[in-house]
Structures are given as C-alpha cells and as structure tokens.
Design an enzyme around this catalytic site. Structure first.
Site, PDB file in Angstrom:
ATOM      1  N   THR A  12       0.813  -1.224   0.000  1.00  0.00           N
ATOM      2  CA  THR A  12       0.000   0.000   0.000  1.00  0.00           C
ATOM      3  C   THR A  12       0.846   1.273   0.000  1.00  0.00           C
ATOM      4  O   THR A  12       0.313   2.371  -0.163  1.00  0.00           O
ATOM      5  CB  THR A  12      -0.936   0.023   1.230  1.00  0.00           C
ATOM      6  OG1 THR A  12      -0.107  -0.115   2.404  1.00  0.00           O
ATOM      7  CG2 THR A  12      -1.927  -1.115   1.194  1.00  0.00           C
ATOM      8  N   GLY A  13       2.154   1.148   0.198  1.00  0.00           N
ATOM      9  CA  GLY A  13       3.021   2.333   0.248  1.00  0.00           C
ATOM     10  C   GLY A  13       3.403   2.834  -1.133  1.00  0.00           C
ATOM     11  O   GLY A  13       3.024   2.243  -2.149  1.00  0.00           O
ATOM     12  N   ARG A  40      -2.156  -2.059  10.062  1.00  0.00           N
ATOM     13  CA  ARG A  40      -2.937  -0.837   9.813  1.00  0.00           C
ATOM     14  C   ARG A  40      -3.637  -0.883   8.456  1.00  0.00           C
ATOM     15  O   ARG A  40      -4.752  -0.369   8.284  1.00  0.00           O
ATOM     16  CB  ARG A  40      -2.009   0.382   9.851  1.00  0.00           C
ATOM     17  CG  ARG A  40      -2.569   1.595  10.557  1.00  0.00           C
ATOM     18  CD  ARG A  40      -1.609   2.781  10.582  1.00  0.00           C
ATOM     19  NE  ARG A  40      -0.870   2.971   9.347  1.00  0.00           N
ATOM     20  CZ  ARG A  40       0.447   2.816   9.222  1.00  0.00           C
ATOM     21  NH1 ARG A  40       1.187   2.464  10.249  1.00  0.00           N
ATOM     22  NH2 ARG A  40       1.036   3.026   8.050  1.00  0.00           N
ATOM     23  N   ARG A  99      21.791  -4.938   3.113  1.00  0.00           N
ATOM     24  CA  ARG A  99      22.604  -4.613   1.924  1.00  0.00           C
ATOM     25  C   ARG A  99      24.084  -4.910   2.083  1.00  0.00           C
ATOM     26  O   ARG A  99      24.750  -5.294   1.133  1.00  0.00           O
ATOM     27  CB  ARG A  99      22.442  -3.135   1.570  1.00  0.00           C
ATOM     28  CG  ARG A  99      21.130  -2.824   0.886  1.00  0.00           C
ATOM     29  CD  ARG A  99      21.061  -1.331   0.565  1.00  0.00           C
ATOM     30  NE  ARG A  99      19.698  -0.944   0.210  1.00  0.00           N
ATOM     31  CZ  ARG A  99      19.151   0.228   0.500  1.00  0.00           C
ATOM     32  NH1 ARG A  99      19.857   1.131   1.181  1.00  0.00           N
ATOM     33  NH2 ARG A  99      17.922   0.499   0.143  1.00  0.00           N
ATOM     34  N   CYS A 128      18.675   4.434  -3.238  1.00  0.00           N
ATOM     35  CA  CYS A 128      18.408   5.126  -4.499  1.00  0.00           C
ATOM     36  C   CYS A 128      19.582   6.000  -4.944  1.00  0.00           C
ATOM     37  O   CYS A 128      19.910   6.040  -6.135  1.00  0.00           O
ATOM     38  CB  CYS A 128      17.139   5.958  -4.380  1.00  0.00           C
ATOM     39  SG  CYS A 128      16.990   6.866  -2.837  1.00  0.00           S
ATOM     40  N   GLN A 155      18.084  15.478  -3.550  1.00  0.00           N
ATOM     41  CA  GLN A 155      17.193  14.331  -3.378  1.00  0.00           C
ATOM     42  C   GLN A 155      15.738  14.724  -3.142  1.00  0.00           C
ATOM     43  O   GLN A 155      15.428  15.546  -2.287  1.00  0.00           O
ATOM     44  CB  GLN A 155      17.707  13.466  -2.222  1.00  0.00           C
ATOM     45  CG  GLN A 155      19.062  12.865  -2.543  1.00  0.00           C
ATOM     46  CD  GLN A 155      19.551  11.876  -1.508  1.00  0.00           C
ATOM     47  OE1 GLN A 155      20.682  11.997  -1.050  1.00  0.00           O
ATOM     48  NE2 GLN A 155      18.735  10.906  -1.155  1.00  0.00           N
ATOM     49  N   SER A 158      10.251  12.021  -2.188  1.00  0.00           N
ATOM     50  CA  SER A 158       9.707  10.664  -2.263  1.00  0.00           C
ATOM     51  C   SER A 158      10.606   9.660  -1.557  1.00  0.00           C
ATOM     52  O   SER A 158      10.141   8.585  -1.195  1.00  0.00           O
ATOM     53  CB  SER A 158       9.528  10.254  -3.721  1.00  0.00           C
ATOM     54  OG  SER A 158      10.779  10.308  -4.393  1.00  0.00           O
ATOM     55  N   GLY A 159      11.870  10.012  -1.363  1.00  0.00           N
ATOM     56  CA  GLY A 159      12.748   9.146  -0.584  1.00  0.00           C
ATOM     57  C   GLY A 159      12.218   8.882   0.814  1.00  0.00           C
ATOM     58  O   GLY A 159      12.582   7.888   1.448  1.00  0.00           O
ATOM     59  N   HIS A 241      15.508  12.151  -8.113  1.00  0.00           N
ATOM     60  CA  HIS A 241      16.786  12.586  -7.535  1.00  0.00           C
ATOM     61  C   HIS A 241      17.726  13.076  -8.639  1.00  0.00           C
ATOM     62  O   HIS A 241      17.646  12.600  -9.777  1.00  0.00           O
ATOM     63  CB  HIS A 241      17.497  11.397  -6.880  1.00  0.00           C
ATOM     64  CG  HIS A 241      16.965  10.996  -5.544  1.00  0.00           C
ATOM     65  ND1 HIS A 241      15.829  11.516  -4.986  1.00  0.00           N
ATOM     66  CD2 HIS A 241      17.463  10.117  -4.626  1.00  0.00           C
ATOM     67  CE1 HIS A 241      15.631  10.955  -3.795  1.00  0.00           C
ATOM     68  NE2 HIS A 241      16.613  10.108  -3.555  1.00  0.00           N
TER      69      HIS A 241
END
Lengths: 336, 336
Positions: A12-13, A40, A99, A128, A155, A158-159, A241
């Site tokens: 949903t994000g 949620r 990562r 990103c 940047q 939206s990050g 970005h």
C-alpha cells in the site's frame, strides 16, 4: 518463463504501489500475487490488473506457498526478511537492512547482475542515491577505471515515502497561502528550502545516507578502495533525484568518449545538448525507468576527470523498478 | 563620516529595493538620494525613510552632482557605467559587466577590502555564487592555503530578479492546482524541479555562471592557479543560495580547527551542530547579511581536504548588502 507465486510486502506504500505498476508494465509473469502490509492497512482492497486483492497483514504464515517476496522497504524487512528466507521464499529486499551483509548480493542488474547467481535466497536492491551514482558511472568505470568520486546529491521528498510527498505539497500550499506550516516527516520545512540532512548521523559527522552511498558503491563495484565523498541534500522536488558528480579515472577519458559510452549503455539515456536546453531534470525523468546523464564536461584542472549531472525517478529505478528487474534477472537466468 | 549624494540605479528592482533597505538598516549617511530606473519605471514613487521620491529615468544627466552611484545590476551598467565614472561619479556596480576588467577592483570587503584602495572610480561587487564560496572559504584559505575546490551550487530563483520569484510562486500554485504552467524567466519549469543551467554556455560546455565563479574567485583571492570546478544548478528556493564544497588545502586542517577559524571570522556564522539539526539552510539564512557555514567534515580520502555546506541570502549579501558594504568601506577608509 516460470510463473511464480509472488508477494509484495508494503503493497500500500509509495514503493509497493509502484512495484505493482512495474510488474504490470513489464509483464512479469506470475501465478498468484499476495498483497501484504502492516496491520494498519490489512483488509484494504487493491485492484490490480482488473482483479481485486485484499491486503493481508505481514506475518510469517502469510508467506506460505510464496516463491518470491518483494519487500518495498520499511520495518517489515528487519522483522521478517531472514525468517521468510529461512522458510524457503526468495526475498528481494529494497530496505537498507541486509545490503552490506556478506551473504546478501547487492544488485543493480545491468551493473553486477552476475553477483546474484549464487544467491542464498536473499538479494538486496541498493539505496536510491547509490543506484543513480553507480548506474551513471559504471559504464565509464568499465572503460577507464574510476579512482575518485565527489558527489553532491539533490534528493526528492519521495525518498521519505508517500508521507514525504504529502508534506512537500501541504507545506507548499501553506507557504503560498501565508499559513503556518506543519512539520511531520522532515526535520525542517522542506517547501522552498534545502535540508543537508538525510537519515541519522554516523562517524565523522557524515549522514547515514552519505555513508550508504560510500559502502554500497564499494560492494556493488567490488572496489573497496574507490575514494568516494558524498554530500546528501534534500530538495523540494517530488520524486526524482539528481546528482552533481566529479569523477576521476585511472586513464584519461574525453567528454566525447564518455558520451559515446553512455549513449550505448543499457538503461542509461544520454541527455547532453546544453545549447538546446537539453540536460537531465527531475520533471523529464519522472515516470521513467532510465538513468539520465548529461552536462558532461572535462575538468579544467585534471585531464583524468570529468564532471556530470545525473537524474532518475527515485520511486522507479531508485526502488520499485530495480527490485522488479532483480526478479526478472532471476527468471531470465533461471536462478530461481 | 562624510555625507554623500547617492544614486541607486535600478531602484525599483529586487536588488535595488534591498539596497535601499540596507542603507536604512545600516544607517549609511547620505546628503541626497536619487532613485533611477529604466524609462518603464520612471515617474513611479518610492517612499523611503518617510520621504517620497519620484523615480527618474537613468540618463547620463541624471548623475549630475551625484558622488556615488550604486548600480543594482542589469543593462544600465553597460549602458552608463563607464560614462558615469568618466564624469566623476564613483560607481559601485553589482553587474558582471566590469568585474574582470583590469582597472576595476572586485571587492568583498572582509576578504580583499584593501584592493579597493586605489580604485579608479569604478568598483565591482562579485557574482552571488562567488561571494558565497569566497566568503565561506577565505578564512580557511588564509590559514591553510586552498589548492583545489569542487563546488556544486543550489541557487535560488531570486538570482533572476523579482520576476524569478514571481515565476516560482506562480508555477508552484499552478502545479498544486493541476493547471497549465507558464514559462517566462527560466528555460524550463522551476517549481518542484532542478535546472542545471544558469546564464549562457561558454567554452567546454560550462555555463557562464560556472565560469564567473572560477574567474572571479581567482581575481578576488589573487590566486590565478587555484583549481576550481563549478556545477551551477537552479533550485526551487526563493532567495537564499547554498553550496556543497569540497576544498583541498596546501596544509592539513582539521574540522575542529576549521570551525574555530570560521566562528571567529567576520560576517561568517558557524552553524555546525548536526546532532541538534543545526546546519545552514535557506529558510534560516533569508533576511540576514551573514554567510552561514556548517556540515564541516574531514574528507575520508584526503587528509588535506574538508567538505562543507554554505548558505546565504542571495539578494542581501549576494548583491545588495555587499554593494552597500563596499560604499561603507570607502567611507570608513576615506577612499572616496
């Protein structure tokens, strides 16, 4: 091509929604699709490719029968990633959690796809800002060997997810209407401002965003000695970005050679006709899966160095698209 | 202190209006004040310090009896600067027209004020991006000798004058309201975007803004061999510029030493407590005459280098304030 049972975690994000879009656009084959999110969001309905899905809460049980889980990012990765992997589902994770772990390949398919070959069931997609930098310079690195990078980032909000987008929009309206602003996501007002602070602080007063780019680039390029300096700055831009990059090579490389290499590189688009007002910009990169590179100039003081300007859609190639491209790579190569 | 007959040329523009404000705030003594502008603005009235002035058209005659003329910038400098100087009025010019000419001192008072001593009646104030860079690094340069600078700028729309401010505001509203945008001042949409293109293109595909910073810094610091690379980018911010700066010194300099030097430097304010969310930003620099410096970090790959982030109000110290400070310098030193 195999058809898999796929789960999207964080469906949903902002990134999860974009992962779905990319799956549809790129015609990724799937047998079944499961939409997972936090409690949620559980129970919400998502219509996708003319079918309605009910969002389920992310629990270990929810991954039963799932072949591959695409984690959009956020706390679910730490909470479930290793357990889901252990239970036999291949995890492709967009968060920073795994990562740098040794058994986790960190993959930009067109750069180091081969490193995914012997994966152990958990593959990470980079930050990103790393993907933009490495995507832009790797074709040049292959030719001339990068020694030194100094990069300043620009940047987009939206990050910080969908809430970051809302905050920029709301604050912009509030300021234009001379009303008090609300702060929620960012440390300071972001509308009509610049914030040189992304993520928490680390050693030597570098931000975690800055150290992520350093360490992830080392890992992806298998170049632990590459000298990289990063300054990460949030700017009032919605979802693409940009980076201003100084890059020094082992061997000399002219702007024309660099342009030729970049024009031929997969998933890179050369936009370098400044006299025609053509160069990468957020508004033209938005919605695309490519990495745009331009403003290529020889450094006036170092004939082994170039300067360039790169831009891409942070939600797509910076997150959703790269995650899906890792899945495509596994399918194409039969590594899943 | 002497009281002079002063003319402000371009009195109705963004910089001209700010020059008036600065004259009032800093209590610059004057006997008379003449407001000059283009024929389009002639006849307008300006109320200043409780007196109403009628704007006059800029002609050579209009400078009769004027001791010092403050040119805000724009075409009037080229059209009238040299003739006004020849007629005996001291010209302090904020445009780029004369900055690199040999008989014209290019002055940031706290950096190279002495160079104004033997002026020939025409003194120039630097480009705003130059003033920010040189103002921030000169105190460190005096201590450790700057060899190399790599700077990426984040430049506010006020650099394009009052029309730039209006364009950002109008476009922001248009985009938030999902209406078509109008382009007038900038090459592309600036609201929620980044444009790596300021002024016209020059040799090697550098923009004129980028080459200005290079050549003006050389002149002000009398350091023609200093290696400087600039990338200039317009950002959707109203009136304060920022710069991400990599700076390499002849001698090693620690972040703590740099902080101590900057904290003691005139017209520089150290804002470097990242853990308390304190660093330079446009919203906190706006309205001030100071140069804010923070995010000071040692470079992880060069112990002779530091990275920093600087910010200031482009209309004030970037233009109006520096111009008025040059006048104050001439008055204090009795060089007029």
């Amino acid at each position: 091509m195999k058809e898999l049972n796929i789960a999207v975690v964080g469906a949903t994000g902002a990134v999860g929604q974009e992962i779905l879009k990319v799956i549809e656009e790129r015609k990724v084959p799937f047998k079944s699709l499961r939409m997972l999110a936090s409690s949620r969001s559980a129970g919400k309905e998502i219509t996708f490719m003319e079918k309605t899905y009910t969002v389920e809460e992310t629990t270990l049980d929810a991954f039963k029968g799932v072949d591959v889980a695409l984690f959009a990012g956020g706390p679910a990765s730490r909470a479930f990633g290793r357990d889901v992997q252990a239970a036999g589902t291949v995890v492709i994770d967009n968060s920073s959690t795994f990562r740098l772990e040794e058994d986790v390949p960190l993959i930009i398919p067109e750069v180091n796809g081969e490193a995914a070959k012997n994966h152990k069931g958990l593959i990470a997609s980079p930050n990103c800002s790393t993907t933009l930098l490495v995507g832009a310079i790797n074709p040049l690195h292959q030719k001339a060997g990068v020694k030194r990078i100094i990069v300043s980032t620009y940047q987009a909000v939206s990050g910080a997810g969908a809430a970051g987008l809302t905050e920029l929009e709301d604050q912009s309206r509030q300021i234009l209407d001379h009303k008090p602003i609300h702060l929620d996501v960012f440390q300071h007002q972001i509308a009509f401002n610049l914030i040189p602070h992304i993520d928490v602080w680390q050693e030597e007063d570098y931000s975690k965003e800055e150290t992520k780019v350093l360490h992830e680039t080392h890992k992806i390029l298998d170049a632990p000695d590459m000298a990289i300096t990063v300054t990460a700055v949030r700017v009032p831009v919605m979802r693409s970005h940009a980076e201003s990059v100084y890059v020094e090579f082992e061997n000399p490389l002219s702007p024309d050679e660099a342009r030729e290499i970049l024009a031929a590189a997969p998933r890179v688009v050369l936009q370098d006709k400044p006299h025609d007002n053509i160069y990468p910009m957020p508004i033209t990169a938005t919605g695309s899966d490519d990495i745009y590179v331009g403003r290529i100039r020889k450094d006036l003081y170092n004939d082994h160095a170039l300067n360039l300007w790169a831009c891409f859609d942070q939600i797509r190639k910076g997150a959703a698209t790269n995650t899906v491209q890792i899945l495509e790579l596994l399918l194409e190569k039969d590594w899943i």
